[in-house]
Enzyme design. Structure first.
Site, PDB file in Angstrom:
ATOM      1  N   PRO A  10       0.479  -1.098  -0.005  1.00  0.00           N
ATOM      2  CA  PRO A  10       0.099   0.006  -0.196  1.00  0.00           C
ATOM      3  C   PRO A  10       0.932   1.196  -0.156  1.00  0.00           C
ATOM      4  O   PRO A  10       1.864   1.278   0.637  1.00  0.00           O
ATOM      5  CB  PRO A  10      -0.812  -0.003   1.330  1.00  0.00           C
ATOM      6  CG  PRO A  10      -0.025  -1.100   2.104  1.00  0.00           C
ATOM      7  CD  PRO A  10       0.683  -2.250   1.028  1.00  0.00           C
ATOM      8  N   ASN A  11       0.389   2.220  -0.783  1.00  0.00           N
ATOM      9  CA  ASN A  11       0.814   3.644  -0.837  1.00  0.00           C
ATOM     10  C   ASN A  11       2.034   3.952  -1.638  1.00  0.00           C
ATOM     11  O   ASN A  11       2.580   4.730  -1.877  1.00  0.00           O
ATOM     12  CB  ASN A  11       0.936   4.188   0.648  1.00  0.00           C
ATOM     13  CG  ASN A  11      -0.231   4.392   1.374  1.00  0.00           C
ATOM     14  OD1 ASN A  11      -1.282   4.884   1.005  1.00  0.00           O
ATOM     15  ND2 ASN A  11      -0.198   3.747   2.560  1.00  0.00           N
ATOM     16  N   ARG A  18       5.131  11.117  -2.286  1.00  0.00           N
ATOM     17  CA  ARG A  18       4.940  10.920  -1.112  1.00  0.00           C
ATOM     18  C   ARG A  18       6.133  10.943  -0.049  1.00  0.00           C
ATOM     19  O   ARG A  18       7.165  10.351  -0.326  1.00  0.00           O
ATOM     20  CB  ARG A  18       4.365   9.106  -1.074  1.00  0.00           C
ATOM     21  CG  ARG A  18       4.456   8.728   0.406  1.00  0.00           C
ATOM     22  CD  ARG A  18       4.098   7.255   0.369  1.00  0.00           C
ATOM     23  NE  ARG A  18       3.999   6.744   1.673  1.00  0.00           N
ATOM     24  CZ  ARG A  18       4.091   5.515   2.048  1.00  0.00           C
ATOM     25  NH1 ARG A  18       4.436   4.413   1.318  1.00  0.00           N
ATOM     26  NH2 ARG A  18       3.992   5.238   3.348  1.00  0.00           N
ATOM     27  N   TYR A  23      11.705   8.748   1.650  1.00  0.00           N
ATOM     28  CA  TYR A  23      11.161   7.648   0.494  1.00  0.00           C
ATOM     29  C   TYR A  23      12.087   8.080  -0.883  1.00  0.00           C
ATOM     30  O   TYR A  23      12.236   7.225  -1.725  1.00  0.00           O
ATOM     31  CB  TYR A  23       9.849   7.335   0.111  1.00  0.00           C
ATOM     32  CG  TYR A  23       9.081   6.926   1.407  1.00  0.00           C
ATOM     33  CD1 TYR A  23       9.693   5.837   2.046  1.00  0.00           C
ATOM     34  CD2 TYR A  23       7.993   7.527   1.836  1.00  0.00           C
ATOM     35  CE1 TYR A  23       8.891   5.222   3.150  1.00  0.00           C
ATOM     36  CE2 TYR A  23       7.284   7.119   3.114  1.00  0.00           C
ATOM     37  CZ  TYR A  23       7.995   5.838   3.651  1.00  0.00           C
ATOM     38  OH  TYR A  23       7.203   5.396   4.794  1.00  0.00           O
ATOM     39  N   ASN A  74       8.204  -5.293  -0.912  1.00  0.00           N
ATOM     40  CA  ASN A  74       7.973  -4.246  -0.163  1.00  0.00           C
ATOM     41  C   ASN A  74       6.600  -4.346   0.193  1.00  0.00           C
ATOM     42  O   ASN A  74       5.749  -3.540  -0.326  1.00  0.00           O
ATOM     43  CB  ASN A  74       8.385  -3.121  -0.549  1.00  0.00           C
ATOM     44  CG  ASN A  74       8.390  -1.693   0.342  1.00  0.00           C
ATOM     45  OD1 ASN A  74       7.880  -1.784   1.418  1.00  0.00           O
ATOM     46  ND2 ASN A  74       8.911  -0.607  -0.054  1.00  0.00           N
ATOM     47  N   ALA A  77       3.187  -0.893   4.857  1.00  0.00           N
ATOM     48  CA  ALA A  77       2.290  -1.051   6.150  1.00  0.00           C
ATOM     49  C   ALA A  77       2.109  -2.367   6.674  1.00  0.00           C
ATOM     50  O   ALA A  77       2.098  -2.679   7.962  1.00  0.00           O
ATOM     51  CB  ALA A  77       1.338   0.013   6.580  1.00  0.00           C
ATOM     52  N   GLU A  98      12.374  -9.487   2.383  1.00  0.00           N
ATOM     53  CA  GLU A  98      11.708  -8.371   2.821  1.00  0.00           C
ATOM     54  C   GLU A  98      12.678  -7.166   2.458  1.00  0.00           C
ATOM     55  O   GLU A  98      13.929  -7.181   2.896  1.00  0.00           O
ATOM     56  CB  GLU A  98      11.472  -8.368   4.284  1.00  0.00           C
ATOM     57  CG  GLU A  98      10.610  -7.064   4.795  1.00  0.00           C
ATOM     58  CD  GLU A  98      10.512  -7.229   6.435  1.00  0.00           C
ATOM     59  OE1 GLU A  98      10.151  -8.511   7.087  1.00  0.00           O
ATOM     60  OE2 GLU A  98      10.436  -6.350   6.791  1.00  0.00           O
ATOM     61  N   HIS A 100      12.736  -2.556   2.402  1.00  0.00           N
ATOM     62  CA  HIS A 100      12.254  -1.164   2.629  1.00  0.00           C
ATOM     63  C   HIS A 100      12.937  -0.252   1.940  1.00  0.00           C
ATOM     64  O   HIS A 100      14.189  -0.207   2.160  1.00  0.00           O
ATOM     65  CB  HIS A 100      11.819  -0.946   4.226  1.00  0.00           C
ATOM     66  CG  HIS A 100      11.031  -2.196   4.736  1.00  0.00           C
ATOM     67  ND1 HIS A 100       9.680  -2.033   4.601  1.00  0.00           N
ATOM     68  CD2 HIS A 100      11.288  -3.224   5.472  1.00  0.00           C
ATOM     69  CE1 HIS A 100       9.370  -3.061   5.077  1.00  0.00           C
ATOM     70  NE2 HIS A 100       9.996  -3.864   5.715  1.00  0.00           N
ATOM     71  N   ARG A 107      13.136   4.889  12.666  1.00  0.00           N
ATOM     72  CA  ARG A 107      11.621   5.816  12.645  1.00  0.00           C
ATOM     73  C   ARG A 107      11.024   5.544  13.711  1.00  0.00           C
ATOM     74  O   ARG A 107      11.247   4.962  14.999  1.00  0.00           O
ATOM     75  CB  ARG A 107      10.909   5.243  11.290  1.00  0.00           C
ATOM     76  CG  ARG A 107      11.954   5.828  10.017  1.00  0.00           C
ATOM     77  CD  ARG A 107      11.188   5.434   8.795  1.00  0.00           C
ATOM     78  NE  ARG A 107       9.955   6.377   8.622  1.00  0.00           N
ATOM     79  CZ  ARG A 107       9.026   6.081   7.893  1.00  0.00           C
ATOM     80  NH1 ARG A 107       9.101   4.801   6.971  1.00  0.00           N
ATOM     81  NH2 ARG A 107       7.931   6.832   7.684  1.00  0.00           N
TER      82      ARG A 107
END
Ligand code: DQA
Length: 147
Positions: A10-11, A18, A23, A74, A77, A98, A100, A107
């Site tokens: 998502p996103n 964004r 990012y 990725n 969330a 995985e 990111h 964070r």
């Protein structure tokens, strides 16, 4: 030529506009182009996708188990919330890396926990778009070292 699914949650379709301070300025299309180029160098077919829907991500994991040699994901969330993604990763029998863009450990605390990580082969985070390239190289090495 082995196929690697590069799956985005998502996103991530909003990359470029964004929170670029976190990012980066590259769009998802830019990252897809980088992945396709890296795939050509490594001799991998890259199937690059994005969805905002958890269930579709799970469907793609199942699809990959029949047709791909591995997954770079990725999960956005959903990384921090999805038991279903953990279970799918354990169920499919192909390596999942995985990844990111951001260093999730530097964070907010809610990003420090990944439900996916214990089921994944490994985790790459914090290198911006280059995290995707590192994940593809990690999977490529796995393909050449595992029987
Ligand atoms: C992300 C990190 C996640 O915590 C966040 O929810 C994202 C993007 C990253 O690539 O840095 O959507 O996965």
């Amino acid at each position: 030529m082995p196929t690697i699914f590069v799956l985005n949650g998502p996103n991530l379709n909003l990359l470029g506009k964004r929170e670029p301070g976190i990012y980066g300025g590259q769009t998802l299309a830019d990252i897809e182009a980088m992945c396709l180029e890296e795939g050509r160098k490594l001799g991998l077919t890259i199937d690059f996708r994005q969805t905002n829907h958890e269930g579709l991500l799970i469907d793609w994991f199942h699809e990959a188990s029949g047709s791909a040699a591995g997954i770079a994901v990725n999960a956005g969330a959903y990384t921090h919330t999805s038991v279903a993604l953990h279970d799918a990763t354990r169920a499919i029998g192909i390596p999942v890396v995985e990844l990111h863009l951001s260093n999730v450990h530097a964070r907010e605390e809610f990003r420090h926990k990944s439900l996916l990580a214990p089921a994944a082969k490994g985790v790459i985070c914090g290198f911006g778009a280059h995290s995707y390239i590192l994940a593809l190289n990690a999977l490529n090495t796995l393909l050449h070292t595992s029987k």
